[in-house]
Scaffold this motif. Structure first.
Motif, PDB file in Angstrom:
ATOM      1  N   GLY A  58      47.725  33.247  47.239  1.00  0.00           N
ATOM      2  CA  GLY A  58      48.016  32.838  45.870  1.00  0.00           C
ATOM      3  C   GLY A  58      48.574  33.989  45.039  1.00  0.00           C
ATOM      4  N   GLU A  59      49.453  33.649  44.113  1.00  0.00           N
ATOM      5  CA  GLU A  59      50.089  34.658  43.270  1.00  0.00           C
ATOM      6  C   GLU A  59      49.098  35.378  42.371  1.00  0.00           C
ATOM      7  OE1 GLU A  59      53.211  35.772  43.344  1.00  0.00           O
ATOM      8  OE2 GLU A  59      53.567  34.473  45.079  1.00  0.00           O
ATOM      9  N   ASP A  60      47.992  34.719  42.038  1.00  0.00           N
ATOM     10  CA  ASP A  60      47.007  35.329  41.143  1.00  0.00           C
ATOM     11  C   ASP A  60      46.002  36.215  41.870  1.00  0.00           C
ATOM     12  OD1 ASP A  60      48.179  34.001  39.017  1.00  0.00           O
ATOM     13  OD2 ASP A  60      46.831  32.280  39.157  1.00  0.00           O
TER      14      ASP A  60
ATOM     15  N   ASN B 282      44.863  46.771  40.077  1.00  0.00           N
ATOM     16  CA  ASN B 282      44.682  45.596  39.219  1.00  0.00           C
ATOM     17  C   ASN B 282      43.265  45.027  39.298  1.00  0.00           C
ATOM     18  OD1 ASN B 282      47.248  45.460  38.020  1.00  0.00           O
ATOM     19  ND2 ASN B 282      48.094  44.536  39.870  1.00  0.00           N
ATOM     20  N   LEU B 283      42.308  45.882  39.612  1.00  0.00           N
ATOM     21  CA  LEU B 283      40.900  45.490  39.637  1.00  0.00           C
ATOM     22  C   LEU B 283      40.119  46.372  38.668  1.00  0.00           C
ATOM     23  CD1 LEU B 283      40.372  45.123  43.499  1.00  0.00           C
ATOM     24  CD2 LEU B 283      40.488  43.258  41.825  1.00  0.00           C
TER      25      LEU B 283
ATOM     26  N   PRO C  46      32.642  45.226  45.085  1.00  0.00           N
ATOM     27  CA  PRO C  46      32.633  46.662  44.808  1.00  0.00           C
ATOM     28  C   PRO C  46      31.654  47.381  45.726  1.00  0.00           C
ATOM     29  CG  PRO C  46      31.286  45.532  43.209  1.00  0.00           C
ATOM     30  CD  PRO C  46      31.874  44.460  44.106  1.00  0.00           C
ATOM     31  N   ARG C  47      31.573  48.689  45.566  1.00  0.00           N
ATOM     32  CA  ARG C  47      30.669  49.486  46.395  1.00  0.00           C
ATOM     33  C   ARG C  47      29.205  49.121  46.144  1.00  0.00           C
ATOM     34  NH1 ARG C  47      31.302  54.140  49.154  1.00  0.00           N
ATOM     35  NH2 ARG C  47      33.408  54.390  48.331  1.00  0.00           N
ATOM     36  N   GLN C  48      28.849  48.832  44.869  1.00  0.00           N
ATOM     37  CA  GLN C  48      27.475  48.505  44.527  1.00  0.00           C
ATOM     38  C   GLN C  48      27.176  47.067  44.957  1.00  0.00           C
ATOM     39  OE1 GLN C  48      29.810  49.464  42.324  1.00  0.00           O
ATOM     40  NE2 GLN C  48      29.297  51.636  42.161  1.00  0.00           N
ATOM     41  N   ALA C  49      26.216  46.907  45.851  1.00  0.00           N
ATOM     42  CA  ALA C  49      25.921  45.588  46.419  1.00  0.00           C
ATOM     43  C   ALA C  49      25.437  44.597  45.372  1.00  0.00           C
ATOM     44  CB  ALA C  49      24.889  45.731  47.535  1.00  0.00           C
TER      45      ALA C  49
ATOM     46  N   LEU D  80      34.472  41.472  42.243  1.00  0.00           N
ATOM     47  CA  LEU D  80      35.644  41.874  41.460  1.00  0.00           C
ATOM     48  C   LEU D  80      36.650  40.729  41.372  1.00  0.00           C
ATOM     49  CD1 LEU D  80      36.058  45.354  43.149  1.00  0.00           C
ATOM     50  CD2 LEU D  80      35.128  44.926  40.860  1.00  0.00           C
ATOM     51  N   PHE D  81      36.645  39.888  42.396  1.00  0.00           N
ATOM     52  CA  PHE D  81      37.528  38.718  42.458  1.00  0.00           C
ATOM     53  C   PHE D  81      36.906  37.744  43.439  1.00  0.00           C
ATOM     54  CE2 PHE D  81      40.827  36.367  44.737  1.00  0.00           C
ATOM     55  CZ  PHE D  81      41.493  35.752  43.683  1.00  0.00           C
TER      56      PHE D  81
END
Length: 199
Positions: free
Chosen positions: A85-87, A111-112, A169-172, A177-178
């Protein structure tokens, strides 16, 4: 004490030029490409190849270009695309090498809100009471955004589609993030280009 300079042999300059070119060569011989990252896959292939087998991801202008290097020979696998997807802040390429399927991801870390460390994927639930495979897979994302997901031959019957994708992310304990759900599931049929390694 006087210093004497010996005459420079005629072959020195061409030799230096060849060395500089060799250090900067890219798989496609396009010197405007910049290497992003590499990912070796020997351990994920059966039988295990006799020579090193490595994915090379290059920046080609605004696009990402994937190559497979096997024993010093390079195969152009094409550009990654916005397949999810583009998004979605990631691109992908689908490759089948000697029966093992690979989804090669590039995550757009810029972009995160923070760098992604893992990609978590879920397949649809199977209709049979006893599944042969786990319902999820998690793969690491390098600091430069490269990630490679193997789908082994014994998994491919059940891992023929994706139902959920998350960038973690690194933190469980932190939220994704997406994330994206696919309804209907995202089919993997017909997406993989087949590559046969030289014998």
């Amino acid at each position: 004490m006087p210093t004497f300079l010996l005459p420079r042999p005629k072959w020195v300059i061409p030799l230096i030029l060849l060395f500089v070119l060799a250090c900067n060569v890219t798989p496609s011989n396009h010197t405007d490409m910049k290497k992003i990252d590499t990912w070796p896959i020997n351990d994920w292939l059966q039988p295990r190849p006799k020579k090193d087998t490595v994915f090379f991801l290059f920046q080609d202008g605004d696009a990402r270009h994937l190559f497979l290097r096997y024993g010093g020979q390079d195969k152009d696998l094409g550009l990654l695309s916005r397949a999810f997807g583009e998004d979605a802040p990631l691109e992908a390429q689908f490759v089948d090498i000697e029966g093992t399927q690979f989804i090669v991801f590039w995550v757009d870390q810029q972009n995160l809100p923070s760098p992604a460390k893992f990609i978590l994927l879920y397949r649809p639930r199977t209709s049979t009471p006893h599944a042969k495979t786990r319902g999820s897979k998690m793969v690491e994302v390098t600091p430069k955004g490269l990630s490679v997901l193997p789908i082994f031959p014994l998994e491919q019957e059940e891992w023929d589609a994706l139902e959920h994708l998350r960038l973690l992310p690194r933190q469980a304990e932190a939220p994704p993030l997406f994330q994206q759900e696919y309804d209907p599931p995202y089919s993997l049929h017909g997406r993989f280009q087949t590559v046969t390694l030289p014998r």
